[in-house]
Each structure stands twice: as structure tokens, then as C-alpha cells.
Design an enzyme around this catalytic site. Structure first.
Site, PDB file in Angstrom:
ATOM      1  N   GLY A 135      -5.488   5.868  12.161  1.00 52.03           N
ATOM      2  CA  GLY A 135      -4.864   5.594  10.870  1.00 52.03           C
ATOM      3  C   GLY A 135      -3.510   4.961  11.112  1.00 52.03           C
ATOM      4  CB  SER A 136      -0.126   6.427  11.447  1.00 55.02           C
ATOM      5  OG  SER A 136      -0.054   6.932  10.123  1.00 55.02           O
ATOM      6  CD  GLN A 299      25.218  19.252 -18.752  1.00 56.97           C
ATOM      7  OE1 GLN A 299      25.360  20.008 -17.796  1.00 56.97           O
ATOM      8  NE2 GLN A 299      26.207  18.927 -19.579  1.00 56.97           N
ATOM      9  N   GLY A 360       6.300  20.900 -19.251  1.00 58.96           N
ATOM     10  CA  GLY A 360       5.944  22.308 -19.116  1.00 58.96           C
ATOM     11  C   GLY A 360       4.441  22.496 -18.973  1.00 58.96           C
ATOM     12  CD  GLU A 384      -1.579  -1.554   1.523  1.00 57.18           C
ATOM     13  OE1 GLU A 384      -0.810  -2.348   2.095  1.00 57.18           O
ATOM     14  OE2 GLU A 384      -2.220  -1.832   0.512  1.00 57.18           O
ATOM     15  CB  THR A 386       2.478   8.058   6.284  1.00 60.30           C
ATOM     16  OG1 THR A 386       3.111   7.876   7.563  1.00 60.30           O
ATOM     17  CG2 THR A 386       0.978   8.236   6.469  1.00 60.30           C
TER      18      THR A 386
END
Length: 404
Positions: A135-136, A299, A360, A384, A386
């Protein structure tokens, strides 16, 4: 050389409005259904083709935009609509980019049109690079391509995984090892034409998010393709391999050449998801009342929304910068393409999570779209490249050292 601007011009504003209308009127109403079905949304793709949105002409026009902003603007609006359907519409573009990045003009002219088709006779393309154990680490690739000089054919054997449109596509672009001793420098890209014997779909993946996009394994069992299907041609490959064996600079890796062209576009997709979630959260905060007033007046909620908006705009600016640099032929000296994808992907995950928090309990249900957006966003820190790989690329670029 064009001058970068923080404002979209009339052409880009018109493009943005056009794609946004399609996303709002066609994609969004269909998003929940196709996410639930986990099937490729052919009817939506057909509608996109009818208006010219899914077509070679459209993607080619945006790719040649001298500002570089046509593709990011398009991606953001489509994925604002829905990431799964958006990826179904643009997945073919990755395969087309693979041909454009590595092929000759003649190969681009022959194969890219066959990836799109036309309304009523749609076609797809698939880019196949990742493997179960690669993969990578693209250097661990095991798919092999061997040249048969007697027939001027390449014989390909191996299994690819995580392929968007894999097995469903008409044209597959496959990376393979031609010289194992050279690791990443011994790889090349091939076009597997429609109907080629030996290519089949393996496992279809049922995913956490982007469910309307088809993702599957692609099995290549003694697949034979003509010599002309080697992207770039054999003469160029032989010269590159010879330089690599001599220890001199051999040119870029086939997979990486494709990913470098697409990372700002992928970043724009993530920005679209984040913006969509932020807008839902903002609208909800303005209308949802607790303790006798809208929750946006608290806030904690207002500051969260401020952070979300700031992060989205920051990510978009990085995407636009990288896209502009690419259009001008500028070198990514500090891995600006990876920066854009890294920040946009991380932003999408954070913003969609914050949107769920603001809603929530409602945010955790399928009655609201933010739970789907949060599921879709996560892939942008994975595929594409990580987030960890993007940081590695950036660290190597800025330090000049081989960070491991």
C-alpha cells in the site's frame, strides 16, 4: 504565467454554479439511497453524462485550465453533494491521469476516450496500484510484467486491491514490476484493454464510507497485452531502466507520478465534504433552541463553528496553491501537493466530527447527513497516501534527508 488570485473569475463562478446545481438537484437527493445500497450509482452517472459533466471533454477542459482551479472547483462542489457518488463520477479521472502522466500523446488519444464512453453507452476506467502487501510501500509491489519478445506482448500476473472501479471498468491501468532488483525504479504502467482475458474482479469491499463508489480487488492471471499498451513505450522504459542500473537518476515512479497530479484534486474533495458538514451544523445551530435561545448563541458552539470555517478556508487555500503551482509547471519544493492533501483530509475528519457533536444525538442518526459525511471523510486520511505518508513526503522535501 498567470497571477494567482483569491477571487474566482466569471468562468470559474459559472462552473461552480453549474456543478453546484447538479450536486444539489441530482446528487444530494440520491445520496442516502446509494449509500445504503452500496452499489454503483449508474443512473446518477447517466444524468451527469447527459449534461456533459461525466465526459472526456469536460475533464480535459478543466485539466488544461491555465489557473489550475477548474478541477478543484469541480471536485469541491461534487463532493459537497456526496462523496460516494462524487467518487463514482470522478473515479475514471484517476485512470485517465495515469495514462496522461506516463503515456505518449498517441496512447492518451487512444485509451482515455474509451474510459468515458457517451450517454447510453457509459464506460469506466480504473487505476490499479495498491496490493495486499504493497500500500504505502510501493516498493513491495509483487505484480509482475514480463516481456514476450516473440509476440511483442507483456504478460502480467498479480493481484491489485482497493481499486476504484476495479473489475467494473472497461479500461484498467495497472502498475507492475518489470525489474524486481530495482524496486520502485523497476516499475511501469500498462493499459489493459476492454475484454482482455485473464483479468477478473476479486473481492468487492464493503466500506465504512464512500459506499456508492465501487472498490474491489483486480486479479491478473497471465494477462497478455500488446507491446503498445506499455505506457511511454519500450524504448523509453529500457532507457530509464538502464539509467537506474547505472545508479543515475532514472525518473519518477509510475504510481507516484499519477498521485502527484491528483493530490490537490483529492484535497478539494475533502474540502467539499467538510464544507457540507459545516453548513449543516451552522444551519442546525441557528435553528435549534435550548434553554430558550438558539444554541449558536452559546460560545462553545459559536467558537467551534468559527474553528470549522477557518480550517476549511485554510485547507482550500492550500489546495488552490498546489493546483496553481501544478498548472504553472512549478516544482513542489516543499511537497505542496502533499501539504494540500494532508491538511484537507485532516480538516474533513475534524470538521465532520465537530458537526456531529453540534447536532448531538441527531448527528448520530441517519436522519441527518453528517453521520454519512463523517464516515466518508475518514478515507481522506488513508487513500492516495495516508496522512503519515504525506508527512513523510513533506519532511523529506524540507529536510533533504531520507526520513524513515
Amino acid at each position: 504565467m498567470t497571477t494567482p488570485s483569491f477571487d474566482l473569475g466569471p468562468d470559474h463562478l459559472e462552473l461552480k454554479s453549474w456543478v453546484h446545481s447538479f450536486a444539489a438537484d441530482v446528487i444530494r437527493p440520491a445520496a442516502a439511497e446509494w449509500d445504503e445500497r452500496e452499489e454503483f450509482p449508474w443512473p446518477v452517472l447517466e444524468e451527469a453524462a447527459k449534461i456533459g459533466l461525466y465526459s472526456l471533454d469536460f475533464f480535459a477542459t478543466q485539466s488544461f485550465d491555465e489557473t489550475g482551479l477548474g478541477i478543484p472547483v469541480t471536485m469541491e462542489e461534487l463532493f459537497w453533494g456526496d462523496a460516494g457518488i462524487g467518487l463514482a463520477i470522478v473515479g475514471t479521472a484517476l485512470a485517465a491521469a495515469g495514462v496522461s502522466a506516463n503515456g505518449t500523446p498517441e496512447q492518451v488519444g487512444e485509451w482515455v476516450p474509451q474510459m468515458f464512453g457517451e450517454p447510453g453507452a457509459l464506460k469506466l476506467g480504473a487505476f490499479c496500484s495498491s496490493e495486499p502487501d504493497a500500500g504505502s510501500d510501493v516498493g513491495a509491489m509483487r505484480t509482475r510484467a514480463t516481456y514476450d519478445e516473440a509476440t511483442d506482448e507483456w504478460v502480467i500476473n498479480g493481484t491489485k486491491t482497493w481499486a476504484t472501479n476495479g473489475g467494473l471498468a472497461d479500461v484498467h491501468v495497472v502498475t507492475a514490476v518489470v525489474d524486481p532488483d530495482l524496486r520502485t525504479r523497476g516499475q511501469a504502467s500498462f493499459v489493459v484493454p476492454p475484454g482482455t482475458k485473464g483479468l477478473s474482479q476479486g473481492q468487492k469491499f464493503h466500506k465504512h464510507g464512500i459506499r456508492a463508489s465501487h472498490t474491489a480487488e483486480v486479479v491478473l492471471d497471465r494477462v497478455r497485452v500488446p507491446g503498445r499498451c506499455l505506457l511511454g513505450g519500450k524504448e523509453k522504459l529500457d532507457a530509464r531502466l538502464a539509467r537506474a542500473r547505472e545508479g543515475t537518476r532514472a525518473g519518477g515512479n509510475a504510481s507516484m507520478a499519477t498521485f502527484e497530479r491528483t493530490r490537490p484534486a483529492v484535497g478539494a474533495q475533502a474540502v467539499g465534504i467538510a464544507r457540507a458538514a459545516y453548513e449543516v451544523a451552522l444551519d442546525y445551530a441557528r435553528t435549534r433552541e435550548q434553554f430558550g435561545r438558539p444554541i449558536v448563541e452559546n460560545q462553545a458552539i459559536a467558537f467551534a463553528l468559527a474553528d470549522m470555517k477557518t480550517a476549511i478556508d485554510s485547507a482550500r487555500l492550500l489546495v488552490w496553491r498546489a493546483a496553481w503551482m501544478a498548472s504553472q509547471g512549478k516544482t513542489f519544493e516543499a511537497a505542496e501537493g502533499s501539504m494540500s492533501k494532508l491538511v484537507a483530509g485532516e480538516t474533513a475528519v475534524k470538521v465532520t466530527g465537530q458537526a456531529m457533536q453540534i447536532l448531538g444525538g441527531n448527528g448520530f442518526t441517519r436522519e441527518y447527513p453528517v453521520e454519512r459525511m463523517a464516515r466518508d471523510a475518514k478515507i481522506y486520511t488513508i487513500f492516495e497516501g495516508t496522512s503519515e505518508i504525506q508527512r513523510l513526503v513533506i519532511a523529506r522535501a524540507i529536510s533533504g534527508n531520507q526520513i524513515r
